[in-house]
Design a protein around this motif. Structure first.
Motif, PDB file in Angstrom:
ATOM      1  N   ASP A 107       0.828  -1.199   0.000  1.00  0.00           N
ATOM      2  CA  ASP A 107       0.000   0.000   0.000  1.00  0.00           C
ATOM      3  C   ASP A 107       0.863   1.249   0.000  1.00  0.00           C
ATOM      4  OD1 ASP A 107      -2.561  -1.287   0.120  1.00  0.00           O
ATOM      5  OD2 ASP A 107      -1.961  -1.934   2.124  1.00  0.00           O
ATOM      6  N   ASP A 131       3.608  -4.345  -7.173  1.00  0.00           N
ATOM      7  CA  ASP A 131       2.839  -3.105  -7.109  1.00  0.00           C
ATOM      8  C   ASP A 131       3.248  -2.382  -5.839  1.00  0.00           C
ATOM      9  OD1 ASP A 131       1.101  -1.068  -6.984  1.00  0.00           O
ATOM     10  OD2 ASP A 131      -0.734  -2.282  -7.087  1.00  0.00           O
ATOM     11  N   GLY A 177       2.208   0.585  -4.708  1.00  0.00           N
ATOM     12  CA  GLY A 177       1.217   1.451  -4.064  1.00  0.00           C
ATOM     13  C   GLY A 177       1.649   2.901  -4.123  1.00  0.00           C
ATOM     14  N   HIS A 178       1.453   3.606  -3.000  1.00  0.00           N
ATOM     15  CA  HIS A 178       1.842   5.014  -2.965  1.00  0.00           C
ATOM     16  C   HIS A 178       3.294   5.113  -2.543  1.00  0.00           C
ATOM     17  CE1 HIS A 178      -2.357   6.025  -3.390  1.00  0.00           C
ATOM     18  NE2 HIS A 178      -2.610   5.096  -2.477  1.00  0.00           N
ATOM     19  N   ARG A 210       4.721  -1.392 -10.844  1.00  0.00           N
ATOM     20  CA  ARG A 210       3.614  -0.437 -10.910  1.00  0.00           C
ATOM     21  C   ARG A 210       3.547   0.335  -9.603  1.00  0.00           C
ATOM     22  NH1 ARG A 210      -0.596  -3.663 -10.714  1.00  0.00           N
ATOM     23  NH2 ARG A 210       0.706  -5.521 -10.800  1.00  0.00           N
ATOM     24  N   TYR A 211       3.024   1.558  -9.706  1.00  0.00           N
ATOM     25  CA  TYR A 211       2.744   2.288  -8.470  1.00  0.00           C
ATOM     26  C   TYR A 211       1.606   3.241  -8.725  1.00  0.00           C
ATOM     27  CZ  TYR A 211       5.988   5.410 -10.883  1.00  0.00           C
ATOM     28  OH  TYR A 211       6.618   6.161 -11.816  1.00  0.00           O
ATOM     29  N   ARG A 212       0.931   3.688  -7.646  1.00  0.00           N
ATOM     30  CA  ARG A 212      -0.238   4.544  -7.826  1.00  0.00           C
ATOM     31  C   ARG A 212       0.127   6.023  -7.823  1.00  0.00           C
ATOM     32  NH1 ARG A 212      -3.661   1.292  -3.747  1.00  0.00           N
ATOM     33  NH2 ARG A 212      -1.992  -0.195  -4.102  1.00  0.00           N
ATOM     34  N   SER A 213       1.032   6.430  -6.934  1.00  0.00           N
ATOM     35  CA  SER A 213       1.411   7.839  -6.921  1.00  0.00           C
ATOM     36  C   SER A 213       2.817   7.948  -6.358  1.00  0.00           C
ATOM     37  CB  SER A 213       0.440   8.646  -6.055  1.00  0.00           C
ATOM     38  OG  SER A 213       0.672   8.330  -4.696  1.00  0.00           O
ATOM     39  N   TYR A 231      -6.888   8.480   1.651  1.00  0.00           N
ATOM     40  CA  TYR A 231      -7.311   7.111   1.336  1.00  0.00           C
ATOM     41  C   TYR A 231      -7.828   6.462   2.610  1.00  0.00           C
ATOM     42  CZ  TYR A 231      -4.841   7.936  -2.975  1.00  0.00           C
ATOM     43  OH  TYR A 231      -4.427   8.468  -4.159  1.00  0.00           O
TER      44      TYR A 231
END
Ligand code: SF4
Ligand code: SF4
Lengths: 521, 152, 144
Positions: free
Chosen positions: B46, B74, B76-77, B116-119, B144
């Motif tokens: 996360d 992944d 996450g942030h 991958r990452y979200r931000s 979040y």
């Protein structure tokens, strides 16, 4: 005094060059080196600090050298062995184990010839191609070697990893231990994760007066001691006298840093032995020290105060006054430390991980680790620098050499540091006077700077070069010396104690791994 | 909530300020943060906290980790802390250093890993100040809400 | 020298603040910066002063070395952004012109007010014109 000792060790007096009042350089023949070291260190009891490989090709044609640094009170001794390109390099680490890391480091980074069986890479990451010798003068600091490196890890059978010894963070190095029954029988330390190539950057991209900033960033806990040692090395090389005000400012920041470092370690130890309230309390006291630094230099860490020949900015009376307030509050830390040292959980660590005095001397242990084993050596007192000559303090010594002693020593040092700070804060010189001396960077001068970092003796060696740059810069952080004792103190102990024994050395690996090593015993 | 904490070879300054910052966050939100992974052990996280300029040794450590879990992760942030991790800091062009998180990521991607990452949030400073760590973490947790609710 | 910025009760040594009204584009700051985070780019007709805050280590050594006082210690320590591009500070300065040939010289127009503040007579010439003048003098001396 020291001349007599040198004579007794059969060193011809005409080979002795006095660089400064307290610094002596001696050219030693390759074949005599072992006898000289044996006599000076093992018989006369001089402290072995480190050794340094130098590629002299930029100053004198085609010569390499190994410089061995020894100290005794008031004297720093450099034994220089010149070797030519095709000659085999000397070694002394079979008679003096303390020299092993630094010799192997020199073989690796300079590519010296040796008949010793050193396997793959010692200092550099083991995936780096074998023709990369970063400390050679023809190697560029910004060469990209990532794409060349392979990432295979050396496999070691039968070893298990020790738990990370910091509660929330840890640096990446592997302490691998081999366990039989309930006892540790072998230890393997793999570092090399934090090598940032600092020495090379300091020698090539940066100018002599920019290096204190990178020296400070060798370590985020004891950075200021590194920049002080570096400045002292250059000051000794160029014969610069530092104004008194700068000396007092340096001493003040150094002691604040020592308290901060010790409190962090003691807090983590308290956490590890299950005293959570003392952990939080010590961290709160540590915050006071950070605030004091904030008040003095405007940053909690990375003070950016040192320049060659003095300091950059002077403290004002108001600043000193508000720091005095903070130190008054800090004095209560004594009670918390008392509670820590009297706790039953800590007493369980008596006779755990013992380091006998003999071994400590041979392995070259420094700082609180050595002092807990009865070696009475403190750079602040024995090779006095900054303002330590002008203040009054004690050097705590203990004889038992166990984990308990190493922790208690740090509690006592913290209290001594507060004593020093109080004296410095009351001095007039702290707020009046010259800040720095001007200098001219002559090339080809050699100097050595030593400080007592929170973790022990910290050595910086410099040779100045042309264009206001450094020709050679070598850093020997205290943890580098202290990790050599790992095997002695861990073998025979129960594995559940391993994390706290390692922690009691207070290993600071960002200092150590500014170079790197794969250590095999 | 899963936290990944990558120390890519910094000097410890940011790491200790991070510790101080996290203590403040815990006081503020009144819940304990889970203790983080120090290497990539799982396929999705996360929050990822990065410090340090990305040394060659750490590059290899992460490469080994990624190989072990199948080359896909992944993050996450991502919170990038300190001058080193943001732009390489004082050793940005050293031979042993990638030069910050972006270059580090590029190095990993060029080796064929899928990341991958979200931000990403860059927090500069040398070292970062605990106030900033607190601000960024609390802001992230508030924007979040499902992150907070997964805490005990 | 060093000025401490005050932010409420606390003092911080923030990243350097650049004043494009005073900078003469001499490049001293980029020369002394240990991280090379300041770049003074000399374009055809302007001087671009670029500061990479992401890499800056807040040592404020540049402030110590700026001759004009265009740089000062900021009271903002942190800069937080979601992309590295937002962490650049870019200031464009117009280049000054040579009083003889009207070509651009490698300083910004602020150099004129900077020099006249110092009570120096300003006759800004590019290198070519300056050398040309010297040559003319030498010629004259020779002819004598
Ligand atoms: S005037 Fe100051 S800010 Fe401008 S280029 Fe020169 S040193 Fe840099
Ligand atoms: S504060 Fe230091 S790192 Fe930042 S721009 Fe100035 S000289 Fe460079």
């Amino acid at each position: 005094m020291v001349i007599k000792v040198l004579e007794e060790c059969k060193i011809p007096l005409n080979k002795i060059v006095k660089l400064r009042e307290d610094t002596i350089l001696i050219d030693v023949d390759k074949h005599d080196l072992r006898d000289v070291i044996k006599c000076l260190v093992l018989e006369k009891g001089l402290h072995f600090s480190t050794c340094i490989g130098v590629d002299y090709s930029g100053l004198r044609e085609g010569e390499l050298a190994l410089v061995y640094v020894l100290t005794r009170p008031r004297v720093k001794l450099m034994l220089r062995v010149l070797i030519s390109e095709n000659e085999e390099a000397p070694h002394v680490h079979d008679i003096l184990p303390a020299a092993e890391w630094c010799e192997n480091e020199a073989y690796d980074l300079l590519g010296l010839k040796t008949s010793l069986p050193i396997a793959e890479r010692f200092i550099l990451h083991w995936g780096v191609p074998s023709d990369v010798r970063p400390l050679r003068k023809d190697f560029r600091h910004d060469m990209k070697i990532h794409s060349l490196a392979s990432c295979k890890l050396i496999e070691k059978e039968g070893f298990v990893e020790v738990d990370p010894h910091h509660p929330f963070f840890y640096e990446h190095e592997d302490f691998l231990i081999k366990v039989v029954g309930n006892r540790i029988v072998d230890v393997l330390y793999i570092g090399s994760y934090i090598n940032r190539g600092i020495e090379k950057v300091g020698e090539s991209r940066l100018k002599i007066e920019q290096v204190p900033f990178i020296a400070e960033r060798i370590c985020g806990i004891c950075g200021f001691t590194h920049s002080t040692a570096y400045c002292q090395a250059v000051e000794s090389a160029l014969n610069i006298d530092v104004p008194e005000r700068a000396r007092f400012e340096r001493a003040l920041m150094l002691e604040l840093e020592r308290i901060e470092s010790h409190l962090l370690l003691l807090a983590l130890i308290a956490y590890a032995i299950g005293l959570r309230d003392i952990f939080l309390e010590l961290l709160r006291y540590r915050e006071l020290v950070m605030n004091a630094c904030d008040v003095l230099v405007g940053n909690r860490k990375m003070y950016g105060l040192n320049v060659i020949g003095g300091v950059r900015y002077g403290f004002t009376v108001e600043q000193v006054r508000s720091v005095r307030e903070l130190v008054k509050k800090l004095k209560d830390v004594e009670r918390a430390l008392e509670r820590l040292s009297e706790s039953e959980n800590l007493k369980k660590l008596k006779d755990v991980g013992t380091l006998p005095r003999e071994d400590a001397h041979k392995l070259g242990a420094v700082g609180p680790v050595a002092r807990a084993s009865g070696i009475d050596y403190d750079v602040r007192r024995d090779l006095s620098y900054a303002a330590y000559e002008m203040v009054d303090f004690d050097v705590p010594i203990m004889d038992s050499g166990d984990t308990y002693a190493r922790i208690i020593i740090r509690c006592e040092e913290t209290i001594q540091s507060i004593r020093i700070i109080e004296q410095v804060l009351s001095r007039e010189e702290l707020v009046n006077g010259e800040l720095r001396t001007e200098y001219y960077p002559h090339p080809g001068r050699t100097g050595i700077g030593m400080t007592e970092a929170p973790r022990g003796e910290n050595v910086h060696f410099v040779i100045t070069g042309h264009d206001s740059k450094l020709y050679r810069w070598k850093v020997r952080a205290p943890t580098y010396a202290n990790l050599a004792v790992l095997r002695t103190i861990l073998i025979g102990e129960s594995p559940k104690n391993a994390p706290i024994i390692i922690a009691s050395l207070d290993p600071c690996l960002s200092c150590t791994d500014r170079l790197v090593k794969v250590r095999k015993w | 909530m899963k936290i990944l904490y990558l120390n890519l070879g910094g000097c410890n300054g940011c790491d200790i300020e991070l510790l101080a910052g996290v203590v403040r966050v815990v006081e503020k939100i009144g819940r304990e943060l889970p203790s983080p992974d120090h290497g990539i052990r799982s396929r999705s996280y996360d929050i990822t906290i990065v410090t340090g300029p990305g040394t060659l040794g750490n590059l290899c450590r992460i490469v080994r980790d990624l190989e072990r879990i199948g080359g896909e992760v992944d993050l996450g942030h991502v919170i990038v802390l300190g001058s080193c991790a943001c732009g390489g800091g004082i050793w940005y062009d050293s031979y042993m250093v990638c030069g910050g998180w972006d270059m580090f990521l590029r190095e990993l991607i060029s080796r064929g890993f899928r990341i991958r990452y979200r931000s990403v949030t860059y927090v500069t400073g040398c070292p970062v100040r605990p106030e900033d760590v607190e601000k960024v973490l609390v802001q992230l947790l508030h924007s979040y809400p499902n992150l907070i609710s997964s805490l005990t | 020298m060093y000025r401490q910025a005050r932010k409420g009760e606390k003092m911080v040594r923030g990243y350097p603040v650049h004043d494009p009204e005073r900078c003469i584009g001499c490049g001293a700051c980029s020369n002394v910066c240990p991280t090379d985070s300041i770049n003074v780019d000399r374009k055809e007709n302007k001087i671009v002063w670029i500061h990479n805050v992401a890499r800056c280590i807040r040592c404020c050594y540049c402030v110590d070395n700026c001759p004009t006082g265009a740089l000062s210690v900021g009271d903002e320590y942190s800069m937080i952004a979601d992309s590295l591009d937002k962490l650049f500070i870019v200031h464009e300065l117009d280049s000054a012109r040579c009083t003889s040939c009207r070509d651009y010289v490698p300083y910004s127009i602020n150099v004129i007010s900077y020099l006249s503040d110092k009570a120096l007579k300003v006759d800004l010439k590019c290198e070519r014109c300056r050398l040309g003048n010297v040559l003319k003098v030498i010629e004259k001396v020779r002819k004598l």
